[in-house]
Design an enzyme around this catalytic site. Structure first.
Site, PDB file in Angstrom:
ATOM      1  N   LYS A 445       0.900  -1.351  -0.264  1.00 57.63           N
ATOM      2  CA  LYS A 445       0.089  -0.036  -0.495  1.00 57.63           C
ATOM      3  C   LYS A 445       0.783   1.581  -0.123  1.00 57.63           C
ATOM      4  O   LYS A 445       1.388   1.182   1.327  1.00 57.63           O
ATOM      5  CB  LYS A 445      -1.238  -0.585   1.324  1.00 57.63           C
ATOM      6  CG  LYS A 445      -1.754   1.239   1.184  1.00 57.63           C
ATOM      7  CD  LYS A 445      -3.132   0.517   1.282  1.00 57.63           C
ATOM      8  CE  LYS A 445      -4.433   0.887   1.061  1.00 57.63           C
ATOM      9  NZ  LYS A 445      -6.118   1.084   1.796  1.00 57.63           N
ATOM     10  N   TRP A 450      -2.983   0.805  -3.798  1.00 58.48           N
ATOM     11  CA  TRP A 450      -2.764  -0.801  -3.219  1.00 58.48           C
ATOM     12  C   TRP A 450      -1.741  -1.041  -4.537  1.00 58.48           C
ATOM     13  O   TRP A 450      -2.104  -0.664  -6.259  1.00 58.48           O
ATOM     14  CB  TRP A 450      -3.554  -1.726  -3.851  1.00 58.48           C
ATOM     15  CG  TRP A 450      -4.314  -1.944  -2.702  1.00 58.48           C
ATOM     16  CD1 TRP A 450      -5.462  -1.758  -2.657  1.00 58.48           C
ATOM     17  CD2 TRP A 450      -4.073  -1.897  -1.034  1.00 58.48           C
ATOM     18  NE1 TRP A 450      -6.248  -2.167  -0.993  1.00 58.48           N
ATOM     19  CE2 TRP A 450      -4.695  -2.100  -0.713  1.00 58.48           C
ATOM     20  CE3 TRP A 450      -2.841  -3.161  -0.974  1.00 58.48           C
ATOM     21  CZ2 TRP A 450      -5.061  -2.828   0.810  1.00 58.48           C
ATOM     22  CZ3 TRP A 450      -2.571  -3.366   0.481  1.00 58.48           C
ATOM     23  CH2 TRP A 450      -4.172  -2.789   1.058  1.00 58.48           C
TER      24      TRP A 450
END
Ligand code: AMP
Length: 548
Positions: A445, A450
């Site tokens: 992250k 992501w």
């Protein structure tokens, strides 16, 4: 025989939120910094009317219940109208993250089978490039006025948002339907494989808006001026477009302008009292404010989540700027709010240090969320603050399945089915404060977005000189985590760090390219041949990425 309650069976619908705001906070402002560069101001009453006009326009285009309306847009009033105009008329609002690699954007639009795509001017080149790869989209709507429409475009029949709105009179009544109807979809890349869609319902969204607005959750109030920095394409801006309507507060939208200077100026100009975003955003804002020796005049509280809030950031905001920090944890699959770190009366009497240690944790479950930490055999672990296990959750705003997937992600805890495994590893203390200690899911992250380690490993493995590749998260002071690529070269191969990184160019979004490459002669594996990422992370724990 059970006696049934005799209350009205009124469905919990998203349209009820904006109807309430229009009636009871009708003249309360919604201010947006537009993509076109200027400011736009109107109020909840006007927003509701335009949302009805949009519902009419979408119906005129042939949209029917359940059809997906995709968006590629920043935080702004037109995006808000799409939230309400689509969901409110039984369509499904599908916010797409424009920061993804173009092919992923197209993949997601196809997976959701979007019928319409509404997009900001910023994304015109992207949509022109992808249009032929998204065959389900029958209508492209540019979220602007006639004056800003492009003179030329490859998008046949491109529609102008403002023209569509102007053509309708708003004589539209929000329909009643089953509260379990889908209201919106948000895809998450925080899983293995392709991104997966979390489908929210009207009921789950309204309950989440109720729960998250409570005083010991986000504590939204009609006296607040709320600026969601968290994008509307990230789990519906943590539900703020809904909870702000419930409380009827002033809403300020930053558009694409999320750098420290723009945010500070907007905070000051509009009297923002409360905001929400990932740690990286606050880092930019704090750097600007500190460098220019500025002070906030109205900013009182902020929710920080999406990644762990660094204790130093919390300390600076509280001690140097008098801004209360609410550390929160959640996920796309949870609408997103799960836990919030706030103190009760007893804890408010603790020493400042003891209070800070609690506030630095991810916090207590809010009403509506049930959580547990479990061992690898599915047994619940004690809430003792030290037993770390897989964090599982359940509740009316937690997904029970992913869009279009036949297999259920849910697992059992002590033999009781129906728990969602979060992929986070945590402890829970005897006061119920949860603290994330690790992550079992294999993703990185970075700045709240992501990065799939599998995608990066697949690209690296496609290089002819790479024998085996593994990607792990490495700590980064600005982005929280950045990808580190660990490689075993093929015997005799000559391969440099630069050559490997060059290989990624054009194969993945630029911001997803690993920050560094390390060459090794072996990688740790389990007995079944699976890469032991935990071990690898341990091995590179002290590794410093270039430039940090
Ligand atoms: P997303 O679905 O993109 O919102 O990501 C959810 C994931 O982000 C969680 O499962 C955690 O791994 C991580 N996350 C969210 N909030 C926090 C937090 N406050 N501290 C640590 N990790 C967090």
């Amino acid at each position: 025989m059970a006696l049934m309650g005799q209350m009205m069976a009124m469905p919990l619908l998203i349209s009820s939120l904006i109807k309430h705001a229009a009636r009871h906070a009708g003249d309360t402002e919604i201010v947006s910094k537009r993509v076109e560069g200027d400011m736009h101001r109107y109020n909840w009453r006007a927003a509701e009317k335009r949302s009805r006009q949009l519902a009419q326009a979408l119906a005129r285009l042939g949209c029917q219940a359940g059809d997906r309306i995709g968006t590629l847009a920043w935080n702004g009033y037109r995006h808000l109208e799409i939230y309400y105009g689509s969901s409110g008329s039984e369509l499904v609002c599908h916010t797409i993250n424009p920061r993804l690699f173009p092919e992923q954007v197209a993949w997601i639009a196809n997976d959701a089978q979007d019928l319409v795509l509404c997009f900001d001017l910023t994304f015109l080149p992207l949509v022109e490039k992808l249009a032929t790869q998204m065959p389900s989209i029958k209508h492209f709507i540019l979220m602007t006025d006639r004056a800003h429409m492009p003179a030329q475009t490859s998008l046949a029949g491109l529609l102008c948002y403002e023209e569509l709105i102007e053509a309708e009179d708003g004589a539209y009544t929000w329909p009643d339907f089953d509260e379990n109807t889908a209201s919106s979809i948000c895809y998450t890349s925080g899983t293995t494989g392709h991104p997966k869609g979390a489908v929210y319902s009207h009921r789950s969204s309204v309950l989440h808006a109720f729960g998250s607005a409570l005083p010991d959750a986000l504590g939204c109030s009609a006296r607040d001026v709320i600026l969601p920095v968290v994008p509307m394409f990230h789990v519906n801006a943590w539900g703020l477009p809904y909870s702000c309507a419930i409380v009827g507060c002033k809403l300020v939208m930053p558009g694409p302008h999320m750098d420290g200077k723009s945010l500070f100026e907007l905070f000051e100009a509009e009297g923002v009292t409360f905001s929400a975003g990932v740690p990286t955003v606050w880092l930019g804002l704090l750097t600007y404010v500190k460098t220019n020796q500025l002070k906030f005049s109205s900013f009182k509280r902020t929710v920080i989540g999406g990644s762990a809030c660094p204790p130093a950031m919390m300390k600076t905001l509280i001690e140097d700027f008098g801004v209360e920090v609410i550390h929160a944890w959640g996920m796309t699959e949870m609408s997103p709010l799960g836990t919030v770190s706030t103190l009760n009366a007893k804890q408010a009497g603790l020493s400042a240090d003891a209070q800070r240690r609690l506030l630095e944790k991810q916090g207590k479950a809010i009403y509506g969320v049930d959580m547990a930490v479990i061992d690898d055999d599915g047994h619940a672990l004690p809430w003792d603050g030290v037993s770390a296990g897989n964090l599982v959750v359940r509740g009316p705003w937690v997904i029970s399945s992913y869009f279009g997937q036949s297999t259920s992600p849910l697992i059992s805890v002590d033999g009781v089915p129906g728990w969602f495994p979060t992929g986070d590893v945590a402890t829970i203390d005897d006061e119920g404060f949860m603290q994330i200690t690790d992550r079992s899911k294999d993703v990185i992250k970075s700045g709240g977005e992501w990065i799939s380690s599998i995608d990066l490993e697949n690209i690296a493995m496609a290089h002819p000189d790479v024998h085996e590749a593994a990607v792990i998260a490495c700590a980064h002071p600005k982005w929280d985590e950045r990808p580190l690529l660990v490689i075993i070269k093929k015997p005799g191969a000559e391969l440099s760090r630069e050559q490997v990184l060059e290989f990624f160019e054009g194969r993945i979004a630029k911001w997803q390219i690993p920050d560094d490459v390390q060459f090794v002669t072996e990688l740790p594996h389990t007995a079944t041949g699976k890469l032991q990422k935990l071990k690898l992370r341990e091995q590179f724990k002290a590794h410093r990425l270039p430039g940090t």
